[in-house]
Design a protein around this motif. Structure first.
Motif, PDB file in Angstrom:
ATOM      1  N   TYR A   4     -49.052   7.292   0.483  1.00 48.03           N
ATOM      2  CA  TYR A   4     -49.399   6.762  -0.836  1.00 48.03           C
ATOM      3  C   TYR A   4     -50.667   5.921  -0.763  1.00 48.03           C
ATOM      4  O   TYR A   4     -51.603   6.130  -1.516  1.00 48.03           O
ATOM      5  N   MET A  12     -44.242  12.614  -0.685  1.00 50.84           N
ATOM      6  CA  MET A  12     -44.983  11.362  -0.623  1.00 50.84           C
ATOM      7  C   MET A  12     -44.278  10.431   0.355  1.00 50.84           C
ATOM      8  O   MET A  12     -43.050  10.378   0.387  1.00 50.84           O
ATOM      9  N   ALA A  62     -44.131   8.879  -8.627  1.00 48.27           N
ATOM     10  CA  ALA A  62     -44.314  10.056  -7.767  1.00 48.27           C
ATOM     11  C   ALA A  62     -43.345  11.164  -8.157  1.00 48.27           C
ATOM     12  O   ALA A  62     -43.731  12.329  -8.274  1.00 48.27           O
TER      13      ALA A  62
END
Length: 135
Positions: free
Chosen positions: A58, A83, A96
């Protein structure tokens, strides 16, 4: 393209040690990996030799993992993206997943959990959290 030329997983992280360790582990499990240090490099690889899965951090300079996820979704909507983050930030996690991340894993990574999530993604199965929400 031969099967050996197929890129299974693209690793995206500005921490070289992380991608080297992950690539080594995943390659011992029979997966062909390539690593890049940022989002722009990742997008170039995806356009030239699309992987079957992207594993991205991230927190990266110039382009966050969320921004990369959004760009990937525009280019290749069916490409699964996992992620990972060292910060247990609920807002980032929620965004996300809202932006179609396949899964969200916290660092330090549990390698067996990562392998399990990658295996499910590569087989086209729904992620565990999406499967639970569908029930």
């Amino acid at each position: 393209m031969k099967d050996s030329d197929v890129l299974d997983i693209l690793l995206v992280d500005d921490e070289v040690e992380v991608t080297e360790e992950l690539a080594l582990y995943l390659e011992t499990k029979g997966l062909h990996c390539s690593a890049v240090r940022g989002g722009r490099e990742a997008l170039q690889v995806i356009q030239q030799n699309p992987p079957r899965l992207v594993l991205t951090d991230y927190a990266m300079p110039r382009m966050t993992g969320l921004e990369l996820l959004q760009q990937i979704h525009r280019l290749k909507p069916d490409l699964p993206v996992i992620m990972m983050s060292g910060n247990a930030d609920l807002e980032v996690w929620a965004q996300a997943l809202k932006d179609s991340a396949y899964d969200y894993l916290e660092k330090p990574l549990h390698l067996k959990g990562l392998l399990s999530a990658a295996d499910r993604a590569l087989r086209g199965e729904p992620s565990l959290w999406r499967r639970e929400r569908a029930v």
